[in-house]
Design a protein around this motif. Sequence first.
Motif, mmCIF file in Angstrom:
data_model
loop_
_atom_site.group_PDB
_atom_site.id
_atom_site.type_symbol
_atom_site.label_atom_id
_atom_site.label_comp_id
_atom_site.label_asym_id
_atom_site.label_seq_id
_atom_site.Cartn_x
_atom_site.Cartn_y
_atom_site.Cartn_z
ATOM 1 N N ASP A 7 0.852 -1.186 0.000
ATOM 2 C CA ASP A 7 0.000 0.000 0.000
ATOM 3 C C ASP A 7 0.888 1.236 0.000
ATOM 4 O O ASP A 7 1.690 1.409 0.919
ATOM 5 N N PRO A 8 0.766 2.081 -1.013
ATOM 6 C CA PRO A 8 1.673 3.227 -1.105
ATOM 7 C C PRO A 8 1.391 4.345 -0.115
ATOM 8 O O PRO A 8 2.198 5.269 0.025
ATOM 9 N N GLY A 9 0.230 4.246 0.578
ATOM 10 C CA GLY A 9 -0.103 5.312 1.516
ATOM 11 C C GLY A 9 -0.574 6.550 0.766
ATOM 12 O O GLY A 9 -1.196 6.421 -0.283
ATOM 13 N N PRO A 10 -0.297 7.777 1.240
ATOM 14 C CA PRO A 10 0.584 8.041 2.378
ATOM 15 C C PRO A 10 -0.092 7.716 3.719
ATOM 16 O O PRO A 10 -1.306 7.696 3.812
ATOM 17 N N LEU A 11 0.746 7.460 4.705
ATOM 18 C CA LEU A 11 0.302 7.136 6.044
ATOM 19 C C LEU A 11 0.833 8.194 6.990
ATOM 20 O O LEU A 11 2.025 8.476 7.011
ATOM 21 N N SER A 12 -0.070 8.789 7.754
ATOM 22 C CA SER A 12 0.313 9.854 8.677
ATOM 23 C C SER A 12 -0.191 9.510 10.064
ATOM 24 O O SER A 12 -1.383 9.241 10.247
ATOM 25 N N VAL A 13 0.717 9.484 11.057
ATOM 26 C CA VAL A 13 0.341 9.110 12.421
ATOM 27 C C VAL A 13 0.996 10.070 13.402
ATOM 28 O O VAL A 13 2.006 10.712 13.086
ATOM 29 N N PRO A 14 0.452 10.174 14.622
ATOM 30 C CA PRO A 14 1.077 11.065 15.616
ATOM 31 C C PRO A 14 2.305 10.413 16.240
ATOM 32 O O PRO A 14 2.429 9.177 16.284
ATOM 33 N N GLU A 15 3.193 11.237 16.707
ATOM 34 C CA GLU A 15 4.397 10.751 17.391
ATOM 35 C C GLU A 15 4.024 9.832 18.547
ATOM 36 O O GLU A 15 3.073 10.087 19.281
ATOM 37 N N GLY A 16 4.769 8.742 18.673
ATOM 38 C CA GLY A 16 4.507 7.789 19.741
ATOM 39 C C GLY A 16 3.589 6.646 19.353
ATOM 40 O O GLY A 16 3.491 5.649 20.075
ATOM 41 N N ALA A 17 2.927 6.754 18.220
ATOM 42 C CA ALA A 17 1.999 5.709 17.783
ATOM 43 C C ALA A 17 2.762 4.470 17.319
ATOM 44 O O ALA A 17 3.947 4.529 16.980
ATOM 45 N N ILE A 18 2.057 3.356 17.302
ATOM 46 C CA ILE A 18 2.601 2.133 16.712
ATOM 47 C C ILE A 18 2.206 2.116 15.234
ATOM 48 O O ILE A 18 1.040 2.283 14.889
ATOM 49 N N VAL A 19 3.203 1.901 14.391
ATOM 50 C CA VAL A 19 2.968 1.889 12.953
ATOM 51 C C VAL A 19 3.058 0.459 12.446
ATOM 52 O O VAL A 19 3.947 -0.295 12.837
ATOM 53 N N SER A 69 0.757 -17.360 4.471
ATOM 54 C CA SER A 69 -0.180 -16.357 3.955
ATOM 55 C C SER A 69 0.467 -15.442 2.925
ATOM 56 O O SER A 69 -0.215 -14.566 2.376
ATOM 57 N N LYS A 70 1.765 -15.606 2.699
ATOM 58 C CA LYS A 70 2.527 -14.737 1.787
ATOM 59 C C LYS A 70 2.343 -13.282 2.198
ATOM 60 O O LYS A 70 1.918 -12.425 1.396
ATOM 61 N N TYR A 71 2.692 -13.013 3.448
ATOM 62 C CA TYR A 71 2.386 -11.713 4.052
ATOM 63 C C TYR A 71 3.525 -11.357 4.985
ATOM 64 O O TYR A 71 3.930 -12.183 5.810
ATOM 65 N N ILE A 72 4.063 -10.140 4.829
ATOM 66 C CA ILE A 72 5.097 -9.688 5.746
ATOM 67 C C ILE A 72 4.709 -8.341 6.333
ATOM 68 O O ILE A 72 3.965 -7.580 5.697
ATOM 69 N N SER A 73 5.216 -8.073 7.529
ATOM 70 C CA SER A 73 4.868 -6.846 8.224
ATOM 71 C C SER A 73 6.101 -6.241 8.881
ATOM 72 O O SER A 73 7.044 -6.955 9.235
ATOM 73 N N LEU A 74 6.038 -4.926 9.042
ATOM 74 C CA LEU A 74 7.027 -4.195 9.828
ATOM 75 C C LEU A 74 6.262 -3.343 10.825
ATOM 76 O O LEU A 74 5.357 -2.593 10.439
ATOM 77 N N PHE A 75 6.608 -3.493 12.101
ATOM 78 C CA PHE A 75 5.997 -2.689 13.146
ATOM 79 C C PHE A 75 7.039 -1.725 13.705
ATOM 80 O O PHE A 75 8.185 -2.106 13.963
ATOM 81 N N ILE A 76 6.628 -0.491 13.897
ATOM 82 C CA ILE A 76 7.479 0.520 14.500
ATOM 83 C C ILE A 76 6.797 0.985 15.776
ATOM 84 O O ILE A 76 5.680 1.514 15.737
ATOM 85 N N ARG A 77 7.470 0.757 16.900
ATOM 86 C CA ARG A 77 6.930 1.210 18.184
ATOM 87 C C ARG A 77 7.464 2.585 18.528
ATOM 88 O O ARG A 77 8.559 2.967 18.101
ATOM 89 N N ASP A 78 6.690 3.317 19.337
ATOM 90 C CA ASP A 78 7.133 4.639 19.803
ATOM 91 C C ASP A 78 7.696 5.448 18.632
ATOM 92 O O ASP A 78 8.839 5.907 18.649
ATOM 93 N N SER A 79 6.887 5.606 17.618
ATOM 94 C CA SER A 79 7.352 6.254 16.399
ATOM 95 C C SER A 79 7.814 7.687 16.657
ATOM 96 O O SER A 79 7.261 8.398 17.510
#
Lengths: 111, 113
Positions: A7-19, A69-79
């Motif tokens: 998904d190309p986004g764009p994705l916008s989140v507040p500081e500290g959120a989990i992405v 599931s042919k699915y990969i993820s990246l999680f970012i904590r405390d962004s």
Amino acid sequence: QKEVEQDPGPLSVPEGAIVSLNCTYSNSAFQYFMWYRQYSRKGPELLMYTYSSGNKEDGRFTAQVDKSSKYISLFIRDSQPSDSATYLCAMSLQGAQKLVFGQGTRLTINP
Amino acid sequence: GAVVSQHPSWVICKSGTSVKIECRSLDFQATTMFWYRQFPKQSLMLMATSNEGSKATYEQGVEKDKFLINHASLTLSTLTVTSAHPEDSSFYICSAPSPYEQYFGPGTRLTVT
């Protein structure tokens, strides 16, 4: 159908959120999975590297691979605002040889 | 990590001229290098694999006579865009692989007017 969908986004989140960033793929032969971060007008830099299925954690970053599931993820904590960049998933059949990239997700972390 | 450089970082040329882009691995030897092209807000697309001492391998749809690749030494690969046209304007990125990672150069922005 593209080999790797992101998904190309764009994705916008507040500081500290989990992405959560995700990619799906169609080629079940892929064995190596990577996440790259790319700042504007710069070359990509490797964030995470995973072989086959499973989880890998490095500081605030966690990569997950689900080959069934042919699915990969990246999680970012405390962004952080400094995490604002484009994140590209990539995968290959053999190590760091010919990589197939996803489209990239443009992420903005708002202070 | 290893360092890969590219030169120039930005080039403007007129339509019909040729442009050469250099890719160097600064602290390791690379028998293989990869050349990618990236259009705005799009992903990296592999153009070709550069092989030291032998011919490059081009991906489907990439014109080998237009994008000339020379892997002159274990630390240098060059990409020459011949008879450039405005549609060749893009961000060109090279990379050099280690067993588990590809090290990317900073990219070269080509603008053809």
